[in-house]
Design an enzyme around this catalytic site. Structure first.
Site, short mmCIF file in Angstrom:
data_model
loop_
_atom_site.label_atom_id
_atom_site.label_comp_id
_atom_site.label_asym_id
_atom_site.label_seq_id
_atom_site.Cartn_x
_atom_site.Cartn_y
_atom_site.Cartn_z
N ARG A 49 -56.61 -3.70 126.65
CA ARG A 49 -56.04 -2.37 126.81
C ARG A 49 -56.37 -1.56 125.58
O ARG A 49 -56.28 -2.05 124.47
CB ARG A 49 -54.52 -2.46 126.91
CG ARG A 49 -54.04 -3.34 128.02
CD ARG A 49 -52.55 -3.58 127.88
NE ARG A 49 -52.13 -4.61 128.83
CZ ARG A 49 -50.88 -5.03 128.96
NH1 ARG A 49 -49.92 -4.54 128.20
NH2 ARG A 49 -50.59 -5.96 129.84
N ASP A 51 -55.17 2.05 123.66
CA ASP A 51 -54.07 3.02 123.66
C ASP A 51 -54.57 4.44 123.94
O ASP A 51 -55.77 4.70 123.90
CB ASP A 51 -53.37 3.01 122.30
CG ASP A 51 -52.45 1.81 122.15
OD1 ASP A 51 -52.09 1.21 123.18
OD2 ASP A 51 -52.11 1.48 121.00
N ARG A 194 -55.07 -0.22 114.18
CA ARG A 194 -54.62 1.03 113.54
C ARG A 194 -53.61 0.76 112.44
O ARG A 194 -53.54 1.49 111.45
CB ARG A 194 -54.08 1.98 114.59
CG ARG A 194 -55.20 2.56 115.46
CD ARG A 194 -54.69 3.13 116.76
NE ARG A 194 -53.74 4.19 116.52
CZ ARG A 194 -52.95 4.71 117.45
NH1 ARG A 194 -53.00 4.24 118.69
NH2 ARG A 194 -52.13 5.68 117.15
#
Lengths: 250, 250
Positions: A49, A51, A194
Site C-alpha cells: 500500500r 499512502d 517517511r
C-alpha cells in the site's frame, strides 16, 4: 489464469493505493479500467500500500482472468483508458499461486529532497532550504542496517503482527539537483520510510546526534522519532520477485 | 540603478511570459511580487517571450530601482511570495544601459519527448509513441545550421523586420528516458522552435525526407512546414550575456 500487471503513478491526486469509500485511489481506478476493458469485474491485489500522495515508479498487482491472447494490446488499451498520471508498463501471465504481495522479496523506496525552490519539483520533492550534513545522515542510515525491530517508526494504530524488517540498503546521495534517499527492505511498516526520513533530516540539520538515533531505535516508541516527511517526496521505485514465479513475460 | 533577475518557471498555468489583459502571465506575477516587496511599481523587461504553456529553466529580465542593499534577502522574500511554479535564482546589479532583451547574445531551448506514457512527464514532455529515426532527425537538424532565413518557421502575423537567425547548435539526444532536442541561436522567431520540432518529427516518423526539409527552408512559407509541437515539451534553458554588462553578481 493469473496475471501480474506492472505500472507507475504520480500520486498527487490519489488517496493512496488502497480502495476506500469517498476517496479516489489508484486501486479503484486501475480495477475500473481493467473491468471496463475485459468486460468483467476485476479485483487486483497490490504488492503493498502507498499512502495518499505517494508516487510509484514501479508497482505490481495481480489479478485473475481467462486467457488473454494479446497482453501487448491490453497494455495499449489500458494506457489509452487510464488518466495521464497512471501508466501501465506490462501485463504478463504468472504461476496460478503467484501473489503480488506475499511473493515480493523486497521493496525499494526513494525519497527526493531539493535544497532550493525548483518549479519542476514542486509536486515531486520536499524542499529543505537549510544546509544538511549528508555524511551524518549516511552514518545514521547505516544504523538502520543493524536494526531488526522498527516499531519506533511505525504508526501506533497498526494491525501488523511483527515490526521486524530486514533493511538491505539505506543511503543518501545527490543525483543532479536532487538529494535522494534510497532504502530497500524485505518489507516496510506503514509510514516507516517517511518517519525514517524525518528522523534522518533532524540528524542532517544538527538537531539530533547518532546516539539519539540509536536510543530511538531501541525505544520502540514512535513518539521519540522525528516528524514524518511529506508524502510528495516519496516514491516506490522497485518491487522484486523470484524468477520462478514468472511463466511468460511479454 | 538597473538589476537583472534570473528565474525559472513551470509554464502550465500561465498564458506565457508577456503581460496581456484577462490572462495570468509570468511577467505580471513577477512584477506584482517585485512591486509588493519593493513598495513601488516595478516594470520588468524580459529576455524574450515564451508562449502559453512553455517552461523556462533559466530566464532573465531587467528592472530599475534605487540601491538594493541585500539582494540575497530580496531573493529569499521573492521566493516566499511567488507561487510554487516560479523560482528566483538571483538578482544582481548591472550597468545602467544593460538590457535583458537586446544584450542577450544567445538563447538555448530544449524540447522534451517521451516515447512511452510516463506519469512523471505528463505535463513536462510530449508523448510520441511511434518509433523515431533519430539519425534522420539529426541530419535534418544539421540543415538548420546552414540556413539563415527562417521565415518558413515563423508565425504569419508577426511584426518582426527580419527572419534572419544564426543557429549555433541543433541536435537530438537521449537523456535517460527523455529524447531532448537542444537548439541555440542568437534569436528565435515566434513559435519557431515548436515549428522546427514538428517538422523534424515528420522526418523521424518517415513522413518527410531531407530533400523536402531543404525545400521548406527555401520556400520561406510556414504552410509547408510541419505542425507546431505542443507547448508543454518546450523549455527555455539558457540566456547568454556578455561578461562586461555584469557589474556585481550577488
Amino acid at each position: 489464469m493469473r496475471y501480474f500487471i506492472c505500472f507507475s503513478y504520480f500520486g498527487k491526486h490519489y488517496h493512496g493505493w488502497q480502495k476506500q469509500p469517498n476517496a479516489i485511489t489508484v486501486q479503484e481506478v486501475l480495477e475500473d479500467a481493467l473491468s471496463k476493458i475485459l468486460g468483467k469485474t476485476i479485483d487486483v491485489m497490490g504488492a503493498g500500500r502507498t499512502d495518499a500522495g505517494v508516487h510509484a515508479k514501479q508497482m505490481y498487482a495481480h489479478f485473475d482472468f481467462t486467457e488473454i491472447e494479446d497482453t501487448h494490446n491490453l497494455v495499449f488499451r489500458l494506457n489509452a483508458f487510464l488518466p495521464k498520471d497512471i501508466a501501465v508498463e506490462n501485463v504478463f501471465q504468472v504461476a496460478d499461486e503467484a501473489h503480488a504481495r506475499f511473493d515480493a522479496v523486497s521493496r525499494t523506496y526513494e525519497y527526493w529532497i531539493v535544497q532550493k525552490k525548483n518549479p519542476f519539483y514542486a509536486q515531486q520533492a520536499y524542499l529543505v532550504k537549510y544546509p544538511l550534513a549528508i555524511d551524518k545522515m549516511n552514518e545514521a542510515a547505516k544504523l538502520l542496517l543493524d536494526c531488526k525491530d522498527f516499531e519506533c517508526f511505525s504508526k501506533s494504530n497498526t494491525d501488523v503482527n511483527t515490526f521486524l524488517c530486514d533493511i538491505k540498503e539505506a543511503h543518501w546521495e545527490y543525483v543532479n539537483d536532487v538529494l535522494v534517499f534510497k532504502i530497500t527492505a524485505d518489507r516496510f511498516l506503514r509510514n516507516m520510510v517517511r518517519a525514517i526520513v524525518g528522523t534522518l533530516l533532524e540528524v542532517g540539520l544538527g538537531k539530533m546526534d547518532l546516539g539519539t538515533v540509536k536510543a530511538i531505535l531501541k525505544s520502540k516508541d514512535r513518539r521519540n522519532a522525528g516528524a514524518s516527511a511529506p508524502a510528495k517526496g516519496l516514491y516506490l521505485t522497485k518491487v522484486l520477485y523470484p524468477q520462478n514465479i514468472v511463466k511468460t513475460h511479454g
